[in-house]
Design an enzyme around this catalytic site. Structure first.
Site, PDB file in Angstrom:
ATOM      1  CB  THR A   1      46.111  96.661  59.160  1.00 13.33           C
ATOM      2  OG1 THR A   1      46.084  96.294  60.357  1.00 13.33           O
ATOM      3  CG2 THR A   1      46.935  95.483  58.410  1.00 13.33           C
TER       4      THR A   1
ATOM      5  NE  ARG B   1      42.085  91.351  67.993  1.00 17.29           N
ATOM      6  CZ  ARG B   1      42.078  91.833  66.833  1.00 17.29           C
ATOM      7  NH1 ARG B   1      43.552  92.086  66.439  1.00 17.29           N
ATOM      8  NH2 ARG B   1      41.402  92.816  66.076  1.00 17.29           N
TER       9      ARG B   1
HETATM   10  C1  SD4 Z   1      43.374  94.067  63.526  1.00 20.31           C
HETATM   11  N1  SD4 Z   1      42.913  94.715  61.053  1.00 20.31           N
HETATM   12  O1  SD4 Z   1      43.990  93.426  64.098  1.00 20.31           O
HETATM   13  C2  SD4 Z   1      43.758  94.776  62.340  1.00 20.31           C
HETATM   14  C3  SD4 Z   1      43.801  96.321  62.735  1.00 20.31           C
HETATM   15  C4  SD4 Z   1      43.727  97.195  61.920  1.00 20.31           C
HETATM   16  O2  SD4 Z   1      43.673  99.334  60.787  1.00 20.31           O
HETATM   17  O3  SD4 Z   1      43.673  96.920  60.507  1.00 20.31           O
HETATM   18  N2  SD4 Z   1      43.807  98.504  61.662  1.00 20.31           N
HETATM   19  O4  SD4 Z   1      41.995  94.193  63.844  1.00 20.31           O
END
Ligand code: SD4
Length: 327
Positions: free
Chosen positions: A191, A219
């Site tokens: 992210t 989700r």
């Molecule tokens: C998630 N936090 O949807 C996000 C994915 C993520 O590094 O951060 N990946 O779980």
């Protein structure tokens, strides 16, 4: 010298940081640009499909679709705009900004978020690309097995899934470690979380992601949740998180880090508190937290991978990539 203004974001997303920094520099002269910096910086990642984990065409869900989570938070008044499971619109964080600015709500989800975005003038698009389709088909070929739903509903699209309880906790743990290593190699769980602070200590944070790969449709991860994916408070500072959102969202690590700084801890100690709280319960966790205090001192901590890169722009140096070794 002053540490402000500054822009800091997760992972090695330099172009997003550079754009946010350029926008933030225009704030000299009294204009508040932290919101523009964060929203447009994260938008850059959505458009570039950073690591395939931000924006369209990544992290296909069980049915092969990509849906987006994003948020923006204003540290001057705790205003938040967020979208979760956004369908068929590429500009997730810009839509989140419209939720913040044009509604009295905090979060819109799914088709409702899409309808709102369309009403605000956003264009609908398929978020599926040839790459995401191939990823999904590969996953389906490896993991397809008849499950509970298959008997109820013979739709072949619904015949794959994690619904069949088959793993013991130990094998589950090993699978998760293997998944983590795969993640590191493939970088597909990343992210963007961004913090911008101007010279007057105005803070905005933002996140944008296409979530977890092969997720069950519906989700939602930590990224659009205030206190989980990010948190901002002009009085104290801000934090952003990335990683296994299904675990992180139970611990509100960004809020934990900000509250630790409010209680007098340094950014280093604050990110340590946030990560250790999680790994106290989940040794299989993988993720990272960045915290910045209102003066622009920053730190990052991570777990479940060897190291975590992040990008900082400040008067000392623009677009500097830093790496922290994980706990
Ligand atoms: C998630 N936090 O949807 C996000 C994915 C993520 O590094 O951060 N990946 O779980």
């Amino acid at each position: 010298g002053s540490l402000l203004p500054m822009v800091i974001n997760t992972w090695n997303f330099r172009d997003a940081n550079a754009l946010a920094w350029r926008i933030l520099k225009q704030s000299e002269g009294g204009l508040r640009q932290t919101r523009n910096a964060v929203v447009e910086g994260c938008t850059k990642c959505e458009q570039m499909q950073c690591d395939g984990t931000v924006g369209y065409g990544g992290s296909p869900d069980e049915l092969g679709d990509t849906t987006l989570d994003a948020m923006v938070m204003d540290g001057s008044n705790m205003d938040v705009g967020a979208v979760a499971g956004l369908i068929g619109i590429k500009d997730a964080i810009r839509v989140a900004r419209f939720v913040l600015e044009r509604t009295s709500h905090t979060m819109l989800v799914g088709q409702g978020a899409t309808n709102f975005a369309v009403a605000m003038g956003f264009r609908t698009d398929s978020l599926v690309t040839p790459e995401s389709r191939a990823m999904w088909q590969e996953w389906k070929a490896e993991n397809c097995q008849p499950n509970f739903w298959h008997n109820v509903n013979p739709d072949p699209k619904l015949s794959c899934g994690p619904y069949v309880p088959k793993a013991t906790p130990l094998t589950r743990w090993k699978e998760d470690r293997a998944r983590t290593e795969y993640k590191m190699g493939q970088q597909h769980h990343d992210t963007i979380g961004m913090i911008a602070i101007d010279v007057d200590h105005h803070i905005h944070t933002g996140t944008s992601t296409n979530g977890a790969r092969n997720k069950i449709p519906g989700r939602v991860g930590d990224s659009p949740i205030a206190g989980a994916g990010s948190y901002a408070d002009n009085e104290v500072g801000a934090a952003v998180a990335t990683g296994d959102g299904d675990i992180m969202m139970r611990f509100l690590p960004s809020l934990l880090a900000v509250e630790a700084m409010r209680a007098g801890k340094t950014p280093e100690a604050a990110v340590d508190v946030a990560i250790r709280r999680i790994i106290n319960y989940h040794k299989d966790f993988s993720g990272a937290v960045i915290a910045v205090n209102r003066l622009g001192n920053y730190a990052a901590a991570c777990y479940g991978m060897p190291e975590f890169p992040f990008v900082v722009s400040s008067p000392a140096q623009a677009v500097l990539v830093k790496t922290v070794k994980c706990l």
